[in-house]
Design a protein around this motif. Structure first.
Motif, mmCIF file in Angstrom:
data_model
loop_
_atom_site.group_PDB
_atom_site.id
_atom_site.type_symbol
_atom_site.label_atom_id
_atom_site.label_comp_id
_atom_site.label_asym_id
_atom_site.label_seq_id
_atom_site.Cartn_x
_atom_site.Cartn_y
_atom_site.Cartn_z
ATOM 1 N N MET A 60 0.837 -1.168 0.000
ATOM 2 C CA MET A 60 0.000 0.000 0.000
ATOM 3 C C MET A 60 0.889 1.240 0.000
ATOM 4 N N PRO A 61 0.627 2.193 -0.902
ATOM 5 C CA PRO A 61 1.474 3.392 -0.942
ATOM 6 C C PRO A 61 1.258 4.257 0.294
ATOM 7 N N ARG A 62 2.269 5.030 0.599
ATOM 8 C CA ARG A 62 2.180 5.922 1.747
ATOM 9 C C ARG A 62 1.182 7.039 1.446
ATOM 10 N N PRO A 63 0.430 7.499 2.449
ATOM 11 C CA PRO A 63 -0.530 8.574 2.222
ATOM 12 C C PRO A 63 0.177 9.872 1.846
ATOM 13 N N HIS A 64 -0.451 10.655 0.999
ATOM 14 C CA HIS A 64 0.097 11.958 0.620
ATOM 15 C C HIS A 64 -1.055 12.881 0.209
ATOM 16 N N GLY A 65 -0.784 14.154 0.113
ATOM 17 C CA GLY A 65 -1.779 15.119 -0.320
ATOM 18 C C GLY A 65 -2.615 15.725 0.788
ATOM 19 N N PHE A 66 -2.306 15.400 2.041
ATOM 20 C CA PHE A 66 -3.066 15.945 3.166
ATOM 21 C C PHE A 66 -2.445 17.255 3.633
ATOM 22 N N GLU A 67 -3.286 18.192 4.017
ATOM 23 C CA GLU A 67 -2.854 19.445 4.627
ATOM 24 C C GLU A 67 -3.837 19.790 5.732
ATOM 25 N N TYR A 68 -3.375 20.533 6.732
ATOM 26 C CA TYR A 68 -4.295 20.977 7.770
ATOM 27 C C TYR A 68 -4.067 22.448 8.041
ATOM 28 N N ARG A 69 -5.121 23.084 8.519
ATOM 29 C CA ARG A 69 -5.054 24.502 8.848
ATOM 30 C C ARG A 69 -5.766 24.703 10.184
ATOM 31 N N GLU A 70 -5.061 25.356 11.097
ATOM 32 C CA GLU A 70 -5.624 25.647 12.419
ATOM 33 C C GLU A 70 -6.278 27.028 12.377
ATOM 34 N N HIS A 71 -7.472 27.142 12.911
ATOM 35 C CA HIS A 71 -8.207 28.399 12.897
ATOM 36 C C HIS A 71 -8.254 29.010 14.291
ATOM 37 N N ALA A 72 -8.570 30.298 14.360
ATOM 38 C CA ALA A 72 -8.547 31.043 15.624
ATOM 39 C C ALA A 72 -9.530 30.499 16.657
ATOM 40 N N ASP A 73 -10.627 29.908 16.208
ATOM 41 C CA ASP A 73 -11.616 29.384 17.157
ATOM 42 C C ASP A 73 -11.243 28.009 17.700
ATOM 43 N N GLY A 74 -10.074 27.503 17.321
ATOM 44 C CA GLY A 74 -9.600 26.213 17.841
ATOM 45 C C GLY A 74 -9.897 25.031 16.950
ATOM 46 N N THR A 75 -10.645 25.240 15.870
ATOM 47 C CA THR A 75 -10.929 24.127 14.957
ATOM 48 C C THR A 75 -9.735 23.890 14.035
ATOM 49 N N VAL A 76 -9.650 22.676 13.554
ATOM 50 C CA VAL A 76 -8.629 22.290 12.587
ATOM 51 C C VAL A 76 -9.344 21.677 11.400
ATOM 52 N N ARG A 77 -9.051 22.172 10.212
ATOM 53 C CA ARG A 77 -9.639 21.623 8.991
ATOM 54 C C ARG A 77 -8.560 20.871 8.237
ATOM 55 N N ILE A 78 -8.853 19.622 7.916
ATOM 56 C CA ILE A 78 -7.923 18.780 7.163
ATOM 57 C C ILE A 78 -8.472 18.628 5.752
ATOM 58 N N THR A 79 -7.607 18.852 4.765
ATOM 59 C CA THR A 79 -7.990 18.684 3.367
ATOM 60 C C THR A 79 -7.131 17.600 2.736
#
Length: 74
Positions: free
Chosen positions: A1-20
């Motif tokens: 199985m290939p290693r995962p790639h293409g993920f990014e995350y961004r932390e926001h001021a309200d404490g949430t984290v969005r992963i794309t």
């Protein structure tokens, strides 16, 4: 199985984290889970793998079953 790639995350001021994944939304983490994620990704040597696990895009467990199915054997 290939290693995962293409993920990014961004932390926001309200404490949430969005992963794309390749620019598309994968998941949103709210406190306190976002804090757990940030601690784990900060301590990891492979943040891509951590993000894949947190989004659920990680070894679903049916790979061997699918590989061994008669339709897939050739």
């Amino acid at each position: 199985m290939p290693r995962p790639h293409g993920f990014e995350y961004r932390e926001h001021a309200d404490g949430t984290v969005r992963i794309t994944h390749h620019g598309r939304p994968a998941t949103t983490l709210h406190p306190p889970r976002s804090g757990q994620f940030l601690a784990e990704v900060g301590a990891s040597s492979d943040p891509q793998l951590v993000m894949a696990r947190w989004t659920g895009n990680y070894k679903r467990g049916n790979e061997r079953t699918a590989r061994d199915h008669p339709r897939n054997r050739r």
